[in-house]
Write a protein that holds these residues in place. Structure first.
Motif, PDB file in Angstrom:
ATOM      1  N   MET A   1      -2.315   5.803   0.596  1.00 34.42           N
ATOM      2  CA  MET A   1      -3.434   5.116   1.238  1.00 34.42           C
ATOM      3  C   MET A   1      -4.766   5.653   0.717  1.00 34.42           C
ATOM      4  O   MET A   1      -5.666   4.886   0.347  1.00 34.42           O
ATOM      5  N   ILE A   2      -4.898   6.967   0.690  1.00 32.44           N
ATOM      6  CA  ILE A   2      -6.137   7.572   0.214  1.00 32.44           C
ATOM      7  C   ILE A   2      -6.374   7.230  -1.256  1.00 32.44           C
ATOM      8  O   ILE A   2      -7.496   6.908  -1.671  1.00 32.44           O
ATOM      9  N   THR A   3      -5.314   7.272  -2.056  1.00 32.01           N
ATOM     10  CA  THR A   3      -5.432   6.943  -3.478  1.00 32.01           C
ATOM     11  C   THR A   3      -5.905   5.504  -3.674  1.00 32.01           C
ATOM     12  O   THR A   3      -6.785   5.234  -4.505  1.00 32.01           O
ATOM     13  N   ALA A   4      -5.339   4.576  -2.885  1.00 32.87           N
ATOM     14  CA  ALA A   4      -5.746   3.175  -2.989  1.00 32.87           C
ATOM     15  C   ALA A   4      -7.204   2.999  -2.590  1.00 32.87           C
ATOM     16  O   ALA A   4      -7.959   2.248  -3.221  1.00 32.87           O
TER      17      ALA A   4
ATOM     18  N   GLN B   1      -1.765  -2.598  -3.480  1.00 35.12           N
ATOM     19  CA  GLN B   1      -1.497  -1.344  -4.173  1.00 35.12           C
ATOM     20  C   GLN B   1      -0.485  -0.510  -3.395  1.00 35.12           C
ATOM     21  O   GLN B   1       0.411   0.113  -3.985  1.00 35.12           O
ATOM     22  N   LEU B   2      -0.604  -0.500  -2.080  1.00 40.13           N
ATOM     23  CA  LEU B   2       0.361   0.238  -1.257  1.00 40.13           C
ATOM     24  C   LEU B   2       1.749  -0.373  -1.366  1.00 40.13           C
ATOM     25  O   LEU B   2       2.750   0.347  -1.442  1.00 40.13           O
ATOM     26  N   ASP B   3       1.829  -1.686  -1.374  1.00 40.41           N
ATOM     27  CA  ASP B   3       3.121  -2.357  -1.472  1.00 40.41           C
ATOM     28  C   ASP B   3       3.804  -2.039  -2.796  1.00 40.41           C
ATOM     29  O   ASP B   3       5.025  -1.875  -2.846  1.00 40.41           O
ATOM     30  N   ARG B   4       3.010  -1.955  -3.860  1.00 41.30           N
ATOM     31  CA  ARG B   4       3.599  -1.629  -5.165  1.00 41.30           C
ATOM     32  C   ARG B   4       4.153  -0.210  -5.187  1.00 41.30           C
ATOM     33  O   ARG B   4       5.131   0.079  -5.883  1.00 41.30           O
ATOM     34  N   ALA B   5       3.528   0.690  -4.412  1.00 39.86           N
ATOM     35  CA  ALA B   5       3.961   2.089  -4.395  1.00 39.86           C
ATOM     36  C   ALA B   5       5.022   2.372  -3.338  1.00 39.86           C
ATOM     37  O   ALA B   5       5.625   3.442  -3.344  1.00 39.86           O
ATOM     38  N   ALA B   6       5.248   1.423  -2.433  1.00 44.01           N
ATOM     39  CA  ALA B   6       6.140   1.660  -1.295  1.00 44.01           C
ATOM     40  C   ALA B   6       7.600   1.796  -1.714  1.00 44.01           C
ATOM     41  O   ALA B   6       8.064   1.135  -2.642  1.00 44.01           O
TER      42      ALA B   6
ATOM     43  N   ALA C   1     -11.017  -6.665   0.090  1.00 40.23           N
ATOM     44  CA  ALA C   1     -10.763  -5.259  -0.205  1.00 40.23           C
ATOM     45  C   ALA C   1      -9.469  -4.787   0.464  1.00 40.23           C
ATOM     46  O   ALA C   1      -8.679  -4.039  -0.136  1.00 40.23           O
ATOM     47  N   MET C   2      -9.245  -5.234   1.701  1.00 41.31           N
ATOM     48  CA  MET C   2      -8.002  -4.893   2.395  1.00 41.31           C
ATOM     49  C   MET C   2      -6.797  -5.419   1.638  1.00 41.31           C
ATOM     50  O   MET C   2      -5.767  -4.751   1.526  1.00 41.31           O
ATOM     51  N   LYS C   3      -6.909  -6.623   1.092  1.00 41.62           N
ATOM     52  CA  LYS C   3      -5.807  -7.207   0.331  1.00 41.62           C
ATOM     53  C   LYS C   3      -5.515  -6.376  -0.911  1.00 41.62           C
ATOM     54  O   LYS C   3      -4.353  -6.122  -1.247  1.00 41.62           O
ATOM     55  N   VAL C   4      -6.578  -5.919  -1.587  1.00 43.07           N
ATOM     56  CA  VAL C   4      -6.410  -5.082  -2.773  1.00 43.07           C
ATOM     57  C   VAL C   4      -5.688  -3.787  -2.414  1.00 43.07           C
ATOM     58  O   VAL C   4      -4.741  -3.374  -3.091  1.00 43.07           O
ATOM     59  N   ILE C   5      -6.121  -3.144  -1.334  1.00 40.43           N
ATOM     60  CA  ILE C   5      -5.510  -1.883  -0.905  1.00 40.43           C
ATOM     61  C   ILE C   5      -4.057  -2.097  -0.494  1.00 40.43           C
ATOM     62  O   ILE C   5      -3.166  -1.328  -0.866  1.00 40.43           O
ATOM     63  N   THR C   6      -3.800  -3.158   0.272  1.00 42.49           N
ATOM     64  CA  THR C   6      -2.435  -3.440   0.730  1.00 42.49           C
ATOM     65  C   THR C   6      -1.504  -3.714  -0.436  1.00 42.49           C
ATOM     66  O   THR C   6      -0.357  -3.244  -0.464  1.00 42.49           O
TER      67      THR C   6
END
Length: 199
Positions: A98-101, A80-85, A73-78
């Motif tokens: 972060m909240i959105t992910a 998604q954050l990397d794509r938006a960064a 789950a952490m990998k999924v969230i990370t």
């Protein structure tokens, strides 16, 4: 000294075990998505066509399985954050992403999310799912002080509680995430990068 043949065989075996572990974890995710977060090991084994012996060999016990699900789950969230960064992302934007992910994971895979949530009180003392998210949030918001980490940990507790309630009657996930971001930003501690911080 080990021979080249022995070394090659060991490397192939390690690669096989990693691949088998990933495949088992994928099967468990699908079974939890169907069975629900309170699925027993017996139910998971039946759904995946795997024995407890095999699952315990790769994950140790149920706590180890939950821990590995949390890492996924952490990998999924990370990711998604990397794509938006972006290079100039502000702390406010980092909090929103972060909240959105987090909410996206909960809304798209609610049973899997709740299964990972079972690892919040990991009795082994290892880093848990939400501790990892809090540390990631601090890194993305440029938080370095102990009190800032306490805020991040409390913020995640708030997001978790609100998300649990929201899942009982979910509305639009992005609208919900935007509300959480607005509420939390008003209480966020100061950082070195205060651009966009509202009073």
């Amino acid at each position: 000294m080990k021979s080249v043949t022995q070394d090659g065989r060991a490397l192939r075996w390690d690669a096989h075990r990693r691949e088998r572990r990933r495949e088992l974890l994928r099967m468990v995710r699908h079974s939890v998505a169907d069975l629900g977060p309170d699925a027993s090991m017996d139910q998971i084994c039946e759904a995946t066509g795997t024995s407890k012996t095999v699952l315990y060999r790769y994950f140790g016990d149920r706590a180890g399985l939950v821990d590995d699900m949390g890492k996924w789950a952490m990998k999924v969230i990370t990711q998604q954050l990397d794509r938006a960064a972006t290079p100039d992302m502000s702390p406010r934007e980092a909090l929103t992403h972060m909240i959105t992910a987090f909410v996206d994971l909960a809304s798209s895979r609610p049973h899997v999310y709740r299964f990972c949530d079972r690892g919040v009180t990991n009795q082994t003392g290892q880093q848990t799912f939400f501790n990892s998210i809090a540390q990631l949030l601090c890194a993305r918001m440029n938080f370095t002080q102990p009190e800032q980490y306490m805020w991040a940990r409390g913020a995640l507790g708030f997001v978790r509680a609100c998300t649990d309630e929201w899942l009982t009657n979910p509305t639009d996930p992005h609208t919900f995430a935007a509300h959480l971001s607005t509420w939390l930003w008003k209480s966020a501690p100061a950082t070195n990068d205060v651009e966009g911080k509202q009073s």
